[in-house]
Enzyme design. Structure first.
Site, mmCIF file in Angstrom:
data_model
loop_
_atom_site.group_PDB
_atom_site.id
_atom_site.type_symbol
_atom_site.label_atom_id
_atom_site.label_comp_id
_atom_site.label_asym_id
_atom_site.label_seq_id
_atom_site.Cartn_x
_atom_site.Cartn_y
_atom_site.Cartn_z
ATOM 1 N N ARG A 83 82.260 39.004 81.751
ATOM 2 C CA ARG A 83 83.283 38.556 80.604
ATOM 3 C C ARG A 83 82.308 37.664 79.885
ATOM 4 N NH1 ARG A 83 86.482 33.487 80.950
ATOM 5 N NH2 ARG A 83 87.835 33.516 79.062
ATOM 6 N N HIS A 127 86.184 31.966 71.923
ATOM 7 C CA HIS A 127 85.830 30.548 72.856
ATOM 8 C C HIS A 127 85.497 29.541 72.094
ATOM 9 C CE1 HIS A 127 84.699 30.214 77.331
ATOM 10 N NE2 HIS A 127 84.522 28.951 76.706
ATOM 11 N N GLU A 172 91.420 29.571 76.871
ATOM 12 C CA GLU A 172 91.830 28.090 77.209
ATOM 13 C C GLU A 172 92.259 27.465 75.609
ATOM 14 O OE1 GLU A 172 88.927 25.920 79.074
ATOM 15 O OE2 GLU A 172 89.103 27.146 81.021
ATOM 16 N N ASN A 295 91.807 30.630 84.350
ATOM 17 C CA ASN A 295 90.754 29.881 84.615
ATOM 18 C C ASN A 295 91.044 28.765 85.500
ATOM 19 O OD1 ASN A 295 89.695 31.650 82.673
ATOM 20 N ND2 ASN A 295 88.949 29.802 81.326
ATOM 21 N N TYR A 297 89.704 25.450 87.980
ATOM 22 C CA TYR A 297 88.649 24.488 88.329
ATOM 23 C C TYR A 297 89.154 23.505 89.536
ATOM 24 C CZ TYR A 297 85.699 26.499 84.701
ATOM 25 O OH TYR A 297 85.003 27.462 84.265
ATOM 26 N N GLU A 370 87.722 32.294 85.444
ATOM 27 C CA GLU A 370 86.596 31.358 85.452
ATOM 28 C C GLU A 370 86.907 30.491 86.494
ATOM 29 O OE1 GLU A 370 85.955 28.578 82.280
ATOM 30 O OE2 GLU A 370 85.814 30.298 80.572
HETATM 31 C C1 PNW Z 1 86.045 25.710 80.425
HETATM 32 N N1 PNW Z 1 88.599 19.740 80.698
HETATM 33 O O1 PNW Z 1 85.931 24.443 80.004
HETATM 34 C C2 PNW Z 1 85.404 26.589 79.501
HETATM 35 O O2 PNW Z 1 86.169 27.778 79.570
HETATM 36 C C3 PNW Z 1 84.028 26.905 79.737
HETATM 37 O O3 PNW Z 1 83.380 27.120 78.429
HETATM 38 C C4 PNW Z 1 83.228 25.700 80.202
HETATM 39 O O4 PNW Z 1 81.902 25.701 80.556
HETATM 40 C C5 PNW Z 1 83.825 25.482 81.987
HETATM 41 O O5 PNW Z 1 85.208 25.659 81.688
HETATM 42 C C6 PNW Z 1 83.358 24.128 82.437
HETATM 43 O O6 PNW Z 1 83.448 23.099 82.035
HETATM 44 C C7 PNW Z 1 86.603 23.124 80.412
HETATM 45 O O7 PNW Z 1 87.825 18.736 80.364
HETATM 46 C C8 PNW Z 1 85.974 22.316 79.830
HETATM 47 O O8 PNW Z 1 89.871 19.531 81.178
HETATM 48 C C9 PNW Z 1 86.855 20.939 79.724
HETATM 49 C C10 PNW Z 1 88.047 21.031 80.523
HETATM 50 C C11 PNW Z 1 88.573 22.010 81.152
HETATM 51 C C12 PNW Z 1 87.838 23.311 80.886
#
Ligand code: PNW
Length: 468
Positions: A83, A127, A172, A295, A297, A370
């Site tokens: 991706r 992106h 996102e 995505n 995390y 992601e």
């Molecule tokens: C995502 N937050 O970013 C992005 O899709 C990527 O480009 C990035 O490198 C990856 O996650 C890791 O950070 C985010 O602050 C950046 O909530 C910031 C946030 C969430 C997602």
């Protein structure tokens, strides 16, 4: 050895995609080559105080020149899919008008290389690298940007549809709108809460218009979902959780999957729907899609008591709250181990968000587009024993399997990220890669997490029975 130990129980249905993800500005470099225009991230990174240590993406991972080497690494890992995103200002340097063929040529070369190695290219159209010229005309708060995006999407689709089978629109939208226009932590760095809401709507509209303009065989929308828990069962903590879940998750899920905004979130935002939501917009935004890119995390634990942290992790630079209308909500410690970003690790949250989409929305195929973690890697004996990253990926792949067993139509997993890269406001200060990059020499080195992932993929190959 410990780091190469695999888990024979991590087997997935045939056809499940094992991928890794990147984005254009984070890896390509070559910002002034072959007619590329300026994006908001070029401007933002060159503005003092915006990005840690003044880092920028002028060279980044030099992927623009090293893509063949990078695809060879993907092939070594056995990835079945990759991706990546297309840089809008490479295709249309000012965001509208004539197409820059040299820009398209790069993505033709990249996708040919991928296909030549049997890797399925998954293309993301946006992106976060908006052409600066469009920002100068108002950026995402300006409705016209959504129409410009649809034109761009149609042009890229026409040029690459023979090579690319899976398309996604906006990565996102929550981040693009609220980190870009409310907290100011991301480009363009504006702190204009009302314009962030407009921006969010126009990003959704851009998604819907692009889906219609492309008429692609397989197209998805992308959201970043979080599991959200109230700190206690008190009314105000429950309300805090409702608000954060509302703005982060439901605002985008409801829009894309049902063509509606949740009433409670509009009320939190104090938006009168006809302020900027025009007749027909919601139908456009809810245009049928083939899959949802998720995505994931972390989990947020939130409290309605004032005075706590205004977001889940401290931004490295001066910024405001991204939580428009819910600025009083505090993000509290949920007691879990954290990554180098300060993000709590919770794989159960991934099962939760995937099953939630299955339960609460019309049927839709999903992928984890992601998932990954930053840790402070240490080079020892010429290797990187990133056991924590491997454990993170292992736990979240386990969560994917659990979700599938619970009936979630989950079709793939993409690790974030293929390689270390430019981590936005953190510059090169955070490493998310499965592949290490020496930022001075551009040398690539497979971390232990990459070797482990390759072994899991190998075990899942249909023609190679596992030896367990
Ligand atoms: C995502 N937050 O970013 C992005 O899709 C990527 O480009 C990035 O490198 C990856 O996650 C890791 O950070 C985010 O602050 C950046 O909530 C910031 C946030 C969430 C997602």
């Amino acid at each position: 050895t410990q780091e190469e130990q695999t888990r024979s129980d991590l087997c997935f249905p045939p056809g499940f995609s094992f991928g890794a993800a990147t984005s254009a500005y984070q890896i390509e470099g070559a910002v002034a080559e072959d007619g590329r225009g300026v994006s908001i991230w070029d401007t933002f990174t060159k503005t003092p105080g915006r990005v840690l240590n003044g880092h920028h993406g002028d060279v980044a991972m030099d992927h623009y020149h090293r893509f063949a080497e990078d695809v060879a690494i993907m092939a070594d890992l056995g990835l079945t899919a990759y991706r990546f995103s297309v840089s809008w200002p490479r295709i249309q340097p000012t965001g509208s008008g004539a197409i820059n063929q040299k820009g398209l040529d790069f993505y033709r070369r990249l996708t040919d290389e991928l296909l030549g190695h049997g890797i399925d290219p998954w293309l993301t159209l946006y992106h976060w690298d908006l052409p600066q010229e469009l920002e100068d005309q108002g950026g995402w708060p300006n409705r016209d940007t959504a129409y410009r995006f649809a034109d761009y999407a149609a042009a890229v689709h026409e040029a690459l549809q023979d090579r690319v089978h899976t398309w996604s629109t906006v990565n996102e939208p929550w981040c693009a709108a609220f980190l870009g226009y409310a907290s100011g932590e991301h480009a363009p760095g504006r702190r204009e809460p009302e314009n962030a809401i407009r921006g969010a709507h126009h990003l959704n509209l851009a998604h819907g218009l692009a889906v219609q303009a492309m008429n692609a065989r397989r197209v998805g929308g992308c959201v970043n979902l979080y599991a959200v828990t109230p700190e206690t069962d008190s009314e105000r903590d429950l309300d805090a959780a409702r608000r954060i879940d509302g703005l982060q998750n439901r605002f985008f899920l409801d829009a894309l999957l049902t063509g509606r905004y949740p009433e409670d979130v509009l009320a939190d935002l104090r938006v009168e729907p006809d302020d900027f939501i025009q007749p027909g917009d919601m139908k456009t935004i809810g245009a049928p899609i083939d899959l949802l890119l998720v995505n994931y995390y972390s989990r947020f634990t939130v409290s309605g008591a004032p005075g706590g942290k205004a977001s889940a992790a401290a931004a490295p630079t001066d910024s405001a709250s991204p939580w428009v209308g819910s600025e009083h909500v505090s993000f509290v410690n949920g007691g879990r181990p954290v990554t180098a970003m300060g993000w709590e690790i919770d794989e159960d949250g991934l099962v939760e968000v995937l099953t939630r989409v299955m339960r609460d929305y019309p049927p839709i195929a999903m992928v984890v587009s992601e998932n990954g973690a930053a840790f402070d890697d240490v080079l020892a004996d010429g290797r990187i024993h990133d056991r924590e990253r491997r454990a993170y990926v292992e736990a979240h792949l386990g969560a994917c399997k659990e979700a599938i067993e619970a009936g979630v139509p989950l079709e793939g997993y993409f690790a974030w990220s293929l390689m270390d890269n430019f981590e936005w406001a953190w510059g090169y200060g955070k490493r998310f890669g499965l592949v290490h990059v020496d930022f001075d020499t551009q040398e690539r080195l497979l971390k232990d997490s990459a070797l482990w992932y390759a072994e899991i993929i190998r075990q899942n190959r249909p023609h190679e029975p596992t030896d367990s």
